[in-house]
Design a protein around this motif. Structure first.
Motif, mmCIF file in Angstrom:
data_model
loop_
_atom_site.group_PDB
_atom_site.id
_atom_site.type_symbol
_atom_site.label_atom_id
_atom_site.label_comp_id
_atom_site.label_asym_id
_atom_site.label_seq_id
_atom_site.Cartn_x
_atom_site.Cartn_y
_atom_site.Cartn_z
ATOM 1 N N PHE A 124 -2.102 6.653 27.315
ATOM 2 C CA PHE A 124 -1.873 6.836 25.726
ATOM 3 C C PHE A 124 -0.605 6.519 25.901
ATOM 4 O O PHE A 124 0.000 7.260 25.962
ATOM 5 C CB PHE A 124 -2.500 7.542 25.184
ATOM 6 C CG PHE A 124 -4.108 7.991 25.317
ATOM 7 C CD1 PHE A 124 -4.627 6.239 24.566
ATOM 8 C CD2 PHE A 124 -5.002 8.205 26.343
ATOM 9 C CE1 PHE A 124 -5.796 6.004 24.454
ATOM 10 C CE2 PHE A 124 -6.300 7.835 26.007
ATOM 11 C CZ PHE A 124 -6.496 7.351 25.257
ATOM 12 N N PHE A 148 -5.213 0.225 31.411
ATOM 13 C CA PHE A 148 -4.808 0.326 28.965
ATOM 14 C C PHE A 148 -3.599 1.232 29.033
ATOM 15 O O PHE A 148 -3.433 2.572 30.039
ATOM 16 C CB PHE A 148 -5.964 1.028 28.728
ATOM 17 C CG PHE A 148 -5.514 1.242 27.374
ATOM 18 C CD1 PHE A 148 -6.341 0.022 26.394
ATOM 19 C CD2 PHE A 148 -5.351 2.239 26.821
ATOM 20 C CE1 PHE A 148 -5.385 0.384 25.082
ATOM 21 C CE2 PHE A 148 -5.008 2.465 25.897
ATOM 22 C CZ PHE A 148 -4.617 1.748 25.071
ATOM 23 N N GLY A 150 -1.596 1.896 25.732
ATOM 24 C CA GLY A 150 -1.400 1.481 24.742
ATOM 25 C C GLY A 150 -0.150 2.833 23.667
ATOM 26 O O GLY A 150 0.392 3.477 24.793
ATOM 27 N N THR A 179 -2.913 -3.897 26.634
ATOM 28 C CA THR A 179 -2.110 -3.487 26.291
ATOM 29 C C THR A 179 -1.982 -3.585 25.409
ATOM 30 O O THR A 179 -2.327 -4.410 24.391
ATOM 31 C CB THR A 179 0.169 -3.550 26.708
ATOM 32 O OG1 THR A 179 -0.062 -5.001 26.462
ATOM 33 C CG2 THR A 179 0.095 -3.316 28.091
ATOM 34 N N LEU A 180 -2.108 -2.159 24.352
ATOM 35 C CA LEU A 180 -2.011 -2.088 22.632
ATOM 36 C C LEU A 180 -0.699 -1.853 22.060
ATOM 37 O O LEU A 180 -0.253 -0.742 22.417
ATOM 38 C CB LEU A 180 -3.563 -1.853 22.091
ATOM 39 C CG LEU A 180 -4.999 -1.723 22.404
ATOM 40 C CD1 LEU A 180 -5.945 -1.256 21.730
ATOM 41 C CD2 LEU A 180 -4.382 -3.440 21.192
ATOM 42 N N ILE A 189 -2.209 9.529 19.960
ATOM 43 C CA ILE A 189 -3.377 8.325 19.806
ATOM 44 C C ILE A 189 -4.083 8.166 19.281
ATOM 45 O O ILE A 189 -4.198 8.592 17.960
ATOM 46 C CB ILE A 189 -4.105 9.286 21.014
ATOM 47 C CG1 ILE A 189 -3.276 9.845 21.922
ATOM 48 C CG2 ILE A 189 -5.101 8.100 21.611
ATOM 49 C CD1 ILE A 189 -4.405 10.802 23.540
ATOM 50 N N GLU A 193 -7.080 3.011 20.337
ATOM 51 C CA GLU A 193 -6.758 2.997 21.352
ATOM 52 C C GLU A 193 -8.062 3.936 22.108
ATOM 53 O O GLU A 193 -8.521 3.562 22.869
ATOM 54 C CB GLU A 193 -5.919 4.008 21.672
ATOM 55 C CG GLU A 193 -4.768 3.339 21.127
ATOM 56 C CD GLU A 193 -3.074 3.971 21.426
ATOM 57 O OE1 GLU A 193 -2.782 4.539 22.844
ATOM 58 O OE2 GLU A 193 -2.609 5.245 20.524
ATOM 59 N N TRP A 196 -11.128 1.074 21.758
ATOM 60 C CA TRP A 196 -10.944 0.113 22.999
ATOM 61 C C TRP A 196 -11.601 0.550 24.885
ATOM 62 O O TRP A 196 -12.283 -0.156 25.162
ATOM 63 C CB TRP A 196 -9.929 -0.848 23.304
ATOM 64 C CG TRP A 196 -9.227 -2.242 23.942
ATOM 65 C CD1 TRP A 196 -9.172 -3.078 23.329
ATOM 66 C CD2 TRP A 196 -9.327 -1.968 25.574
ATOM 67 N NE1 TRP A 196 -9.234 -4.183 23.915
ATOM 68 C CE2 TRP A 196 -9.310 -3.559 25.666
ATOM 69 C CE3 TRP A 196 -9.402 -0.956 26.181
ATOM 70 C CZ2 TRP A 196 -9.165 -3.773 26.859
ATOM 71 C CZ3 TRP A 196 -9.370 -1.286 27.559
ATOM 72 C CH2 TRP A 196 -9.651 -2.300 27.450
#
Length: 206
Positions: A124, A148, A150, A179-180, A189, A193, A196
């Motif tokens: 995160f 991941f 984000g 990636t977000l 956060i 996120e 997902w």
């Protein structure tokens, strides 16, 4: 010796382990609060406490020497936790890394220095650590590990360019990277996120 906060199931009872790494100025309790939002049932939760609430003193993109020896010591602390899990009979694919901010950077860097098949790497807001990304520092094969990352596209601490560069290298090393990137400027956060990660990494589905 770093204090380790332990929640969830014991290592003897659990079938998965999550190593949770807090951000600068925070502590293990703060990152462990994610258990109320993430699907971590059945996990042993291990959260090391950084000395003086920081893993290394300067920005994660400061000249490398400025963050030593603290950075190398932080990596070694994660290595010790991983070894404890492996000695307990877990496989690397049973081990998950979850970090926020400075902890996200540390999670990504440790996993990429020691790339193998992990359960997942959840960052995160973070990127690989160093004034520049030095490919020779990293080794191994992620073998399809889900990663991941984000963040905000304009995060005050982590430039989008470093996230993109980090994701590219990890993909080259065999990771499945998602990636977000969000329009808001918040260093936080987000619910999207959490959703997902729960659906795609912590669902237990293959």
């Amino acid at each position: 010796m770093t204090e380790i906060s332990r929640e969830g199931l014991s290592l003897e009872e659990a079938n998965k382990v999550a190593i949770l790494i807090h951000g600068r100025g925070a502590n293990a309790n703060s990152i462990l609060s994610l258990k109320d939002y993430l699907h971590l049932e059945g996990f042993a939760l291990l959260a090391p406490n950084a000395q003086n609430n920081t893993w290394y003193p300067y920005s994660f993109m400061a000249p490398d020497a400025q963050n030593e020896p603290a950075f190398s010591q932080a990596i070694q602390q994660l290595q010790s936790l991983v070894k404890e899990c492996l000695d307990q009979g877990f496989k690397t694919e049973d081990i998950y890394f979850i970090g926020f901010s400075q902890g996200a950077c540390l999670a990504l860097d440790y996993a990429t220095q020691n790339a193998t098949k992990y359960g997942g790497v959840i960052a995160f807001t973070g990127g690989l650590i160093g004034e520049k990304i030095r490919k020779e520092k990293y080794k191994g094969d992620f073998a399809g590990t889900n990663v991941f990352i984000g963040s905000s596209k304009q995060d005050m601490h982590v430039p989008l360019s470093r996230i993109q560069e980090s994701a590219k290298l990890m993909k080259e090393m065999g990771a499945q990277v998602k990636t977000l990137i969000f329009e808001d400027p918040q260093h936080t956060i987000r619910e999207e996120e959490i959703e997902w990660v729960n659906k795609n990494i912590l669902s237990g589905e293959v």
